[in-house]
Scaffold this motif. Sequence first.
Motif, PDB file in Angstrom:
ATOM      1  N   GLY A  23      -3.360   3.072  -0.602  1.00 33.87           N
ATOM      2  CA  GLY A  23      -2.278   3.642   0.199  1.00 33.87           C
ATOM      3  C   GLY A  23      -2.714   4.848   1.005  1.00 33.87           C
ATOM      4  N   ARG A  24      -3.769   5.522   0.533  1.00 36.47           N
ATOM      5  CA  ARG A  24      -4.271   6.705   1.221  1.00 36.47           C
ATOM      6  C   ARG A  24      -5.571   6.452   1.977  1.00 36.47           C
ATOM      7  N   TRP A  78       0.839  -1.201   0.000  1.00 43.50           N
ATOM      8  CA  TRP A  78       0.000   0.000   0.000  1.00 43.50           C
ATOM      9  C   TRP A  78       0.875   1.253   0.000  1.00 43.50           C
ATOM     10  N   ARG A  79       1.137   1.773  -1.176  1.00 47.76           N
ATOM     11  CA  ARG A  79       1.975   2.967  -1.315  1.00 47.76           C
ATOM     12  C   ARG A  79       1.112   4.220  -1.376  1.00 47.76           C
ATOM     13  N   LYS A  80       1.478   5.209  -0.586  1.00 46.69           N
ATOM     14  CA  LYS A  80       0.692   6.451  -0.570  1.00 46.69           C
ATOM     15  C   LYS A  80       0.843   7.230  -1.863  1.00 46.69           C
ATOM     16  N   HIS A  81       2.008   7.152  -2.458  1.00 48.20           N
ATOM     17  CA  HIS A  81       2.245   7.872  -3.707  1.00 48.20           C
ATOM     18  C   HIS A  81       2.583   6.841  -4.777  1.00 48.20           C
ATOM     19  N   LEU A  82       1.619   6.601  -5.639  1.00 48.50           N
ATOM     20  CA  LEU A  82       1.734   5.527  -6.603  1.00 48.50           C
ATOM     21  C   LEU A  82       2.162   6.043  -7.965  1.00 48.50           C
ATOM     22  N   ASP A  83       3.170   5.404  -8.522  1.00 46.03           N
ATOM     23  CA  ASP A  83       3.590   5.670  -9.887  1.00 46.03           C
ATOM     24  C   ASP A  83       2.615   4.958 -10.820  1.00 46.03           C
TER      25      ASP A  83
END
Length: 218
Positions: free
Chosen positions: A177-178, A119-124
């Motif tokens: 992620g958010r 779970w990435r807050k800033h996703l590419d």
Amino acid sequence: MADARLNYSSDIDIVVFFDPEKGVLTDPGEATKIYSRMVQKLVGLMEDRREHGYVFRTDLRLRPDPGSTPVAISFDAALAYYESRGQNWERAAWIKARACAGDQQVGAAFLKELAPYIWRKHLDFATIADIQAMKRQINIAKRVGDIRVEGHNVKLGRGGIREIEFFTQTQQLIAGGRDATLRVKPTTMALAALAEANWISDKTATESHRYLLVSTRG
């Protein structure tokens, strides 16, 4: 990790990790060999075809770098792999992961450690393109074409179970992620959570849910 919810013919995916610090074995240096042998015997029992069939078809290839690693590896080795070399399709797969055997507390601790990778807050958004490319490769490999009535594959075909799963997991990876409320495992619950968060429409969630129910019951 195991997920056999979709239908009785599906295989199950198992990933086995051990904590070398637990001190269960007399010789910790033999951990990989001993646990790998246990896993292989377990899988052999589940896949053994008897008079009334078998228990489960089992896939062990979801572990890190399956071509060069044993079937049971340490937590530290697994986490190091995911942090440095983990693939986007693996992130999607781990959305559904759950501890299913052994020390449940240790399993839960491992999943907690793995959460920042999933779970990435800033996703590419290249991640999404990567997952979509994987779906196209599956379509080509399985020769999936347009939707058709006769002979349509409800699992792998266009608009089928696998495509709904891909769609759902992609939305979860983008927004999860958010928003922790989207971090749910069953696909039907994930669809409902995405609709509740206004990430997808109620119509999309309802129609996808209905298709999954009809397909799995059929």
